[in-house]
Design an enzyme around this catalytic site. Structure first.
Site, PDB file in Angstrom:
ATOM      1  N   ARG A  20       0.875  -1.283  -0.021  1.00 48.12           N
ATOM      2  CA  ARG A  20      -0.132   0.067  -0.073  1.00 48.12           C
ATOM      3  C   ARG A  20       0.789   1.171   0.018  1.00 48.12           C
ATOM      4  O   ARG A  20       0.508   2.098   0.548  1.00 48.12           O
ATOM      5  CB  ARG A  20      -0.842  -0.104   1.021  1.00 48.12           C
ATOM      6  CG  ARG A  20      -2.103  -1.068   1.302  1.00 48.12           C
ATOM      7  CD  ARG A  20      -2.843  -1.070  -0.019  1.00 48.12           C
ATOM      8  NE  ARG A  20      -4.062  -2.046   0.018  1.00 48.12           N
ATOM      9  CZ  ARG A  20      -3.790  -3.494  -0.497  1.00 48.12           C
ATOM     10  NH1 ARG A  20      -2.629  -3.671  -1.352  1.00 48.12           N
ATOM     11  NH2 ARG A  20      -4.615  -4.345  -0.576  1.00 48.12           N
ATOM     12  N   SER A  55     -11.353   0.817   2.595  1.00 54.37           N
ATOM     13  CA  SER A  55     -10.440   0.297   3.785  1.00 54.37           C
ATOM     14  C   SER A  55     -10.090   1.667   4.474  1.00 54.37           C
ATOM     15  O   SER A  55      -9.349   2.325   3.999  1.00 54.37           O
ATOM     16  CB  SER A  55      -9.457  -0.540   3.436  1.00 54.37           C
ATOM     17  OG  SER A  55      -9.954  -1.897   2.890  1.00 54.37           O
ATOM     18  N   GLU A  72      -5.139   4.345   5.758  1.00 55.72           N
ATOM     19  CA  GLU A  72      -4.871   3.752   4.299  1.00 55.72           C
ATOM     20  C   GLU A  72      -5.705   4.815   3.405  1.00 55.72           C
ATOM     21  O   GLU A  72      -5.356   5.401   2.464  1.00 55.72           O
ATOM     22  CB  GLU A  72      -5.476   2.615   3.982  1.00 55.72           C
ATOM     23  CG  GLU A  72      -5.477   2.211   2.382  1.00 55.72           C
ATOM     24  CD  GLU A  72      -5.867   0.654   2.288  1.00 55.72           C
ATOM     25  OE1 GLU A  72      -6.628   0.396   1.293  1.00 55.72           O
ATOM     26  OE2 GLU A  72      -5.411  -0.163   3.171  1.00 55.72           O
TER      27      GLU A  72
END
Length: 322
Positions: free
Chosen positions: A182, A231, A301
Site C-alpha cells: 500500500r 478500507s 490507508e
C-alpha cells in the site's frame, strides 16, 4: 481557513491565460469525495489533457500549494478546506484506455479501476480481475499500490508517465515506483497521467468468472452502498485491521454521524450527517483503542487532506504518548 479563490486566480493574472481546462474558485470538495464531506478547495483546476496540465504546472509558482485528487473514493477532506490549487484529472482528458499489444494496456489515471478490468476482459488479457473490486481510480492505485484478492498494482505496472511540479515529463519504470505494501516511494510532487500495464493471455470466460467472484465477495462482506472511503486502515503485519478493530470493541462505534461499519469494521461510513471532524475523530479513536488493546499502531490507508477548522484539530491517537 482558506482565502478566496478568486483572489488567488487574480494574483496569478496572465500566467493562467491560455489554459484550456476548467478553473473553479471555492469549489466544494464534499461533492467530490465519496464520504460527501469536506471544506472547499481554494481553486479546483480540471486540466484538458496532459499538455494543459504541464502548462498549468509551469505557470503556478512553487510556493503556491498544488494537490492532486482522483475520483475521491479513498479521500477524507477536512472541514477547513484545501489551500492553493486542487487538480482533478477529468475522464475526458485522462480516462482513455488503449490496447498496446496482445498483453498490454495503457490507461489514463482518471480511469476507474473497474473500467480497466472491463477493458482487459474485452481484450482477453488476464490478471486485472482484482481491479473489478477496487472502488477507485488508476492514479490512486498507482500511488498506493492498490490491491485486492491477492494481487497488487505493482504486479501489473510496466511504466508510468508523470509530470513534476515544474511541468517536466518523467517516465518511471516499475522499479522507479519503489512499491511496497500500500505504498509507492515515487516523489509526492509527481502527478501521474497514464501508465502502461501488462497482463497475460487469458480466456474471457475464466476472466469473467474471476471478476464475478470479486464482485460477489465485495457485495457479501463490504458496505458498498454506503458513503464510505473503502478500507480505513492498512493491515498490520501478521494480522488484519478489521480483526484488531473488532477485538478493541469498535465494530459499529459511532461519533456524530460517523460509524465503523457493523458489516466490515475497517470501513468507516458517513451515516448521513457526518463532518470531516466526526470521521477523523472516529478514526483516531479507533487507533487509540487498538493501540491500548493490542499494542498495534494502525496506519491510515485513507488519504486525509486540508486544514482543520479552528478549534477542531484532531490529534493522532487522540494525543496519546506513543
Amino acid at each position: 481557513m482558506i482565502s478566496d479563490g478568486e483572489a488567488l486566480i487574480a494574483k496569478l493574472g496572465d500566467k493562467l491565460s491560455g489554459l484550456r481546462g476548467r478553473m473553479t474558485s471555492n469549489a466544494g470538495m464534499d461533492k467530490v469525495t465519496w464520504f460527501r464531506v469536506g471544506g472547499p478547495a481554494e481553486v479546483l483546476f480540471q486540466p484538458a489533457d496532459e499538455e494543459d496540465l504541464a502548462a498549468f504546472l509551469r505557470a503556478v509558482p512553487e510556493e503556491i500549494p498544488v494537490m492532486v485528487v482522483g475520483i475521491g473514493s479513498n479521500l477524507l477532506v477536512r472541514d477547513g478546506g484545501i489551500p492553493g490549487f486542487v487538480v482533478r484529472l477529468s475522464a475526458k482528458g485522462f480516462g482513455e484506455i488503449e490496447r498496446v499489444s496482445e498483453t498490454q494496456l495503457r490507461a489514463g489515471t482518471a480511469t476507474p479501476d473497474k473500467r480497466l478490468a472491463a477493458a482487459a476482459l474485452e481484450a482477453g488479457i488476464a490478471g486485472f480481475h482484482f481491479y473489478h473490486g477496487i472502488p477507485g481510480g488508476i492514479g490512486g492505485a498507482l500511488r498506493m499500490n492498490a490491491g485486492a484478492n491477492g494481487v497488487e498494482t505493482r504486479e501489473r505496472v510496466v511504466e508510468v508517465r508523470a509530470l513534476d511540479r515544474k511541468g517536466k515529463l518523467h517516465i518511471l519504470s516499475n522499479a522507479d515506483m519503489g512499491y511496497a505494501y500500500r505504498h509507492s516511494s515515487a516523489s509526492k510532487d509527481l502527478i501521474f497521467t497514464s501508465a502502461l500495464f501488462e497482463g497475460m493471455p487469458g480466456e474471457q470466460e475464466e476472466i469473467k468468472a474471476a471478476m464475478d467472484a470479486v464482485q460477489h465477495h465485495r457485495e457479501t462482506v463490504q458496505p458498498i452502498r454506503e458513503k464510505t472511503g473503502g478500507s480505513t486502515f492498512k493491515n498490520p503485519e501478521g494480522s488484519s485491521a478489521w480483526k484488531e478493530i473488532d477485538k478493541a470493541g469498535c465494530r459499529g462505534r459511532m461519533i456524530g454521524g460517523a460509524q465503523m461499519s457493523p458489516m466490515h469494521c475497517n470501513f468507516m461510513i458517513n451515516t448521513g450527517q457526518a463532518s470531516g471532524h466526526d470521521l477523523e475523530t472516529l478514526g483516531e479513536t479507533v487507533r487509540a483503542r487498538v493501540l491500548e488493546n493490542s499494542g498495534i499502531r494502525l496506519h491510515w490507508e485513507i488519504k486525509r487532506l486540508g486544514l482543520f477548522r479552528q478549534g477542531q484539530e484532531v490529534q493522532e491517537f487522540l494525543g496519546q504518548i506513543i
